[in-house]
Design a protein around this motif. Structure first.
Motif, PDB file in Angstrom:
ATOM      1  N   LYS A   1       9.098   0.193  -1.181  1.00  0.00           N
ATOM      2  CA  LYS A   1      10.140   0.508  -2.271  1.00  0.00           C
ATOM      3  C   LYS A   1      11.321   0.742  -1.654  1.00  0.00           C
ATOM      4  O   LYS A   1      12.307   0.810  -2.486  1.00  0.00           O
ATOM      5  CB  LYS A   1       9.865   1.527  -2.942  1.00  0.00           C
TER       6      LYS A   1
ATOM      7  N   ILE B   1      12.369  -5.823   0.173  1.00  0.00           N
ATOM      8  CA  ILE B   1      11.243  -5.977  -0.837  1.00  0.00           C
ATOM      9  C   ILE B   1      10.982  -7.472  -1.256  1.00  0.00           C
ATOM     10  O   ILE B   1       9.637  -7.950  -1.022  1.00  0.00           O
ATOM     11  CB  ILE B   1      11.805  -5.245  -2.252  1.00  0.00           C
TER      12      ILE B   1
ATOM     13  N   LYS C   1       7.315  -9.555   0.151  1.00  0.00           N
ATOM     14  CA  LYS C   1       6.256 -10.351  -0.933  1.00  0.00           C
ATOM     15  C   LYS C   1       6.282 -11.947  -0.311  1.00  0.00           C
ATOM     16  O   LYS C   1       5.210 -12.345  -0.374  1.00  0.00           O
ATOM     17  CB  LYS C   1       7.053 -10.132  -2.059  1.00  0.00           C
TER      18      LYS C   1
ATOM     19  N   LYS D   1       0.324  -2.933   0.841  1.00  0.00           N
ATOM     20  CA  LYS D   1       0.767  -4.005  -0.173  1.00  0.00           C
ATOM     21  C   LYS D   1       2.153  -4.128  -0.381  1.00  0.00           C
ATOM     22  O   LYS D   1       2.780  -3.160  -0.281  1.00  0.00           O
ATOM     23  CB  LYS D   1      -0.021  -3.668  -1.565  1.00  0.00           C
TER      24      LYS D   1
ATOM     25  N   GLU E   1       3.790  -3.938  -2.807  1.00  0.00           N
ATOM     26  CA  GLU E   1       4.056  -3.093  -3.806  1.00  0.00           C
ATOM     27  C   GLU E   1       4.396  -1.880  -3.078  1.00  0.00           C
ATOM     28  O   GLU E   1       5.224  -1.060  -3.775  1.00  0.00           O
ATOM     29  CB  GLU E   1       3.381  -2.715  -4.971  1.00  0.00           C
ATOM     30  N   ASP E   2       3.923  -1.351  -2.201  1.00  0.00           N
ATOM     31  CA  ASP E   2       4.070  -0.164  -1.502  1.00  0.00           C
ATOM     32  C   ASP E   2       5.612  -0.238  -0.666  1.00  0.00           C
ATOM     33  O   ASP E   2       5.889   1.036  -0.034  1.00  0.00           O
ATOM     34  CB  ASP E   2       3.131   0.127  -0.061  1.00  0.00           C
TER      35      ASP E   2
END
Ligand code: DLL
Length: 437
Positions: free
Chosen positions: A54, A26, A30, A49, A51-52
């Protein structure tokens, strides 16, 4: 007795490893999205993105990275930190003479050294050991990679680098090397040279070797173990992911443990890109989830292999990969140097020679022979032996500067290179370096 460098990670439960990998993945996604334009564009194009991402399962949503991407962004386009934070650069040869350039922060160097230290510890190395590094030093990651791991443990590091076999043997005897790092073919050569020099290897303190950077078989392992009177271990790695130490063999000598807290391995179908389960042969793909300067996601190695999550008797839980079983592309590793037929072709076209050629690689004892037959074209046709020899020598030197190693060039009459169904056979590799599992 099994020794671990980082026991809590190396023997962690699958659940714990998943947790570590998920957290690192994760953060890494980023980091690359924020700092590497190519990844941001690719992810935007796929509508993904950071955030997708996880869970580990979400890795599939991310784009692949290829060697071509690294060439297109040469030299620093994939670097994800400011240059002032890059404290080391390494490089490997590319298909058209252009190198792949990779960078490391201090933290990345520490990760890499730790990965190599894990293998050294796994095979029993301690501060008492003398690690004789015969991999080449320089932009190639072999020499400095083994060096860093040995130094990290506090072994006595002997940075011999490659070449000068007589001197290697003298150092081995006089300095008392206990662990050798080199390509497997060089280890075979050292063994043969020791025998020729009348050195009784059973009297040497050498006890183990860490061999990689090129394919080798179980037969070669047995032969090295016998001639140098040592245990021979496999180490895998590639410049793009960090160098040696991405995966390593333990004393079980039964597959290489991937340093999973730092690298995620996937096996994919090279045609469809779909993930394949344990035990199925496919292309090896790596994501580096902790390195900061040169973080690659889903890098397609073009190596073919299989993985297993079965528990290893050494107690490590890290997934194991097989020895590479072949390549998806036509890369050859000759005398430790990676090369592609397209590099030969590029030289021939530049020199206005016929692009009808055939590469013949063989192994006599431990040494690779490397010959290139080239059909003479009208421009270079001659039946005067002295002219032909002159052209052959000139081409040999051109290849040497383009590839880093010198083939023996044979100029042959037009239309003499065998073609199968009209298609020329570019590579004849007689060495059988991959095991046919
Ligand atoms: O060969 C890094 C390395 C140095 C590994 C020293 C181990 C020891 P490259 O020059 O980028 O990096 O070449 C990487 O070499 O994709 C494989 O095809 C091949 N290779 C590396 N290790 C092994 C191995 C270094 N143990 C390419 N067995 C990889 C078979 C290997 N092939």
């Amino acid at each position: 007795m099994h020794n671990y460098y980082n026991p809590e990670v190396e023997t962690a439960s699958r659940e714990k490893l998943n947790q570590i990998q998920t957290k690192n993945l994760i953060e890494q996604v980023k980091h690359v999205y924020d700092n590497v334009p190519l990844y941001r564009e690719r992810m935007d194009a796929k509508g993904v993105k950071p955030e997708d991402i996880k869970s580990l399962d979400d890795l599939k949503k991310l784009p692949f990275t290829s060697k071509q991407d690294l060439r297109d962004t040469y030299p620093y386009g994939m670097f994800a930190v400011p240059m002032e934070d890059v404290t080391r650069i390494h490089a490997s040869s590319g298909t058209t003479g252009k190198q792949i350039v990779v960078g490391y922060t201090d933290g990345d160097m520490d990760i890499w050294n730790t990965c190599v230290a894990r293998q050294l510890t796994a095979i029993g190395a301690t501060k008492e050991d003398k690690v004789h590094v015969s991999y080449g030093y320089g932009l190639f990651t072999g020499g400095l990679g083994l060096h860093g791991g040995s130094h990290k443990i506090g072994c006595t590091t002997i940075p011999v680098s490659s070449g000068n076999t007589a001197r290697q043997l003298t150092i081995m005897q006089d300095f008392g090397s206990t662990i050798l790092g080199s390509t497997p073919s060089y280890a075979m050569y050292l063994g043969e040279s020791a025998e020729r020099a009348g050195i009784d290897t059973s009297k040497l303190p050498l006890k183990a070797g860490i061999f990689g950077a090129e394919p080798w078989t179980e037969e070669m392992r047995q032969s090295i173990e016998k001639s140098l009177n040592i245990k021979a271990y496999d180490i895998y790695g590639l410049t793009e992911i960090c160098g040696p130490g991405v995966a390593f063999e333990c004393t079980e000598q039964n597959g290489m443990h991937v340093n999973e807290d730092h690298f995620i391995i996937e096996i994919i179908d090279p045609e469809t890109g779909e993930n394949l389960p344990d035990g199925e042969k496919g292309e090896i793909v790596f994501s580096s989830i902790t390195k900061k300067a040169f973080p690659l996601l889903r890098f397609r190695t073009k190596d073919i292999g299989v993985i297993t999550h079965e528990k290893c008797a050494c107690g490590r839980t890290f997934v194991r990969m097989s020895k590479p079983l072949g390549r998806v592309d036509d890369m050859l590793i000759v005398r430790g140097v990676n090369l592609f037929p397209s590099q030969i072709e590029a030289v021939l076209l530049k020199e206005n020679h016929s692009p009808n050629y055939q590469i013949i690689v063989d192994r006599n004892g431990s040494l690779d022979s490397f010959e290139v037959d080239i059909e003479m074209n009208e421009e270079h046709f001659s039946d005067k032996p002295s002219d032909i020899i002159k052209m052959e020598k000139s081409l040999e030197n051109k290849f040497k500067s383009a590839l880093g190693i010198k083939p023996k060039v044979n100029l042959v009459s037009p239309d003499t290179i065998p073609r199968s169904e009209g298609k020329a056979v570019r590579v004849v590799d007689k060495r059988k370096v991959y095991s046919n599992k």
